[in-house]
Design a protein around this motif. Structure first.
Motif, PDB file in Angstrom:
ATOM      1  N   UNK A  33       0.828  -1.208   0.000  1.00 22.43           N
ATOM      2  CA  UNK A  33       0.000   0.000   0.000  1.00 22.43           C
ATOM      3  C   UNK A  33       0.860   1.254   0.000  1.00 22.43           C
ATOM      4  N   UNK A  34       1.943   1.234   0.735  1.00 26.34           N
ATOM      5  CA  UNK A  34       2.837   2.404   0.793  1.00 26.34           C
ATOM      6  C   UNK A  34       3.525   2.618  -0.554  1.00 26.34           C
ATOM      7  N   UNK A  35       3.947   1.530  -1.192  1.00 30.15           N
ATOM      8  CA  UNK A  35       4.581   1.658  -2.508  1.00 30.15           C
ATOM      9  C   UNK A  35       3.582   2.148  -3.548  1.00 30.15           C
ATOM     10  N   UNK A  36       2.343   1.656  -3.478  1.00 36.20           N
ATOM     11  CA  UNK A  36       1.316   2.122  -4.412  1.00 36.20           C
ATOM     12  C   UNK A  36       0.985   3.583  -4.168  1.00 36.20           C
ATOM     13  N   UNK A  37       0.977   4.003  -2.911  1.00 36.05           N
ATOM     14  CA  UNK A  37       0.741   5.410  -2.594  1.00 36.05           C
ATOM     15  C   UNK A  37       1.866   6.270  -3.153  1.00 36.05           C
ATOM     16  N   UNK A  38       3.102   5.778  -3.071  1.00 35.43           N
ATOM     17  CA  UNK A  38       4.242   6.490  -3.665  1.00 35.43           C
ATOM     18  C   UNK A  38       4.050   6.663  -5.169  1.00 35.43           C
ATOM     19  N   UNK A  39       3.698   5.574  -5.845  1.00 30.39           N
ATOM     20  CA  UNK A  39       3.511   5.625  -7.299  1.00 30.39           C
ATOM     21  C   UNK A  39       2.384   6.568  -7.677  1.00 30.39           C
ATOM     22  N   UNK A  40       1.276   6.496  -6.956  1.00 33.90           N
ATOM     23  CA  UNK A  40       0.128   7.347  -7.255  1.00 33.90           C
ATOM     24  C   UNK A  40       0.460   8.817  -7.034  1.00 33.90           C
ATOM     25  N   UNK A  41       1.201   9.109  -5.966  1.00 31.58           N
ATOM     26  CA  UNK A  41       1.579  10.491  -5.671  1.00 31.58           C
ATOM     27  C   UNK A  41       2.532  11.037  -6.730  1.00 31.58           C
ATOM     28  N   UNK A  42       3.499  10.231  -7.149  1.00 36.25           N
ATOM     29  CA  UNK A  42       4.439  10.683  -8.178  1.00 36.25           C
ATOM     30  C   UNK A  42       3.712  10.913  -9.498  1.00 36.25           C
ATOM     31  N   UNK A  43       2.821   9.992  -9.866  1.00 37.47           N
ATOM     32  CA  UNK A  43       2.047  10.150 -11.106  1.00 37.47           C
ATOM     33  C   UNK A  43       1.164  11.383 -11.079  1.00 37.47           C
ATOM     34  N   UNK A  44       0.491  11.598  -9.962  1.00 33.76           N
ATOM     35  CA  UNK A  44      -0.363  12.770  -9.822  1.00 33.76           C
ATOM     36  C   UNK A  44       0.455  14.051  -9.863  1.00 33.76           C
ATOM     37  N   UNK A  45       1.625  14.034  -9.243  1.00 35.72           N
ATOM     38  CA  UNK A  45       2.500  15.204  -9.264  1.00 35.72           C
ATOM     39  C   UNK A  45       2.991  15.535 -10.661  1.00 35.72           C
ATOM     40  N   UNK A  46       3.307  14.500 -11.427  1.00 34.63           N
ATOM     41  CA  UNK A  46       3.765  14.731 -12.803  1.00 34.63           C
ATOM     42  C   UNK A  46       2.642  15.299 -13.668  1.00 34.63           C
TER      43      UNK A  46
END
Length: 61
Positions: A33-46
Motif C-alpha cells: 500500500x505504501x509503494x502504491x501510494x508512492x507511485x500514485x503520488x508521483x504520477x499525480x504530481x507529474x
C-alpha cells in the motif's frame, strides 16, 4: 496533492498511521500500500506539473 503528501509516512509516522500504516512499519520494510501510494503520488504530481506548464503556455498566447 496536499492530501496525498500528508498520507505518506514521515520520519515520525504521519497520517498514514491512522489508516494502518503503523502496523506494517513495525514489521519492517514498506508495504504494498505504501509503494502504491508512492507511485500514485508521483504520477499525480507529474500530471499536475504538466498541467501547470500547459496552462502557462496557453496563457502566453
Amino acid at each position: 496533492m496536499i492530501l496525498l503528501v500528508l498520507l505518506h509516512k514521515g520520519r515520525g509516522g504521519g497520517m498514514s498511521d491512522m489508516f494502518g500504516g503503523g502496523v506494517s512499519s513495525s514489521l519492517g520494510g514498506s508495504s504494498v500500500a505504501e509503494r502504491n501510494l508512492d507511485r500514485f503520488t508521483i504520477g499525480t504530481g507529474m500530471i499536475w506539473f504538466a498541467c501547470v506548464i500547459a496552462l502557462g503556455l496557453l496563457k502566453a498566447y
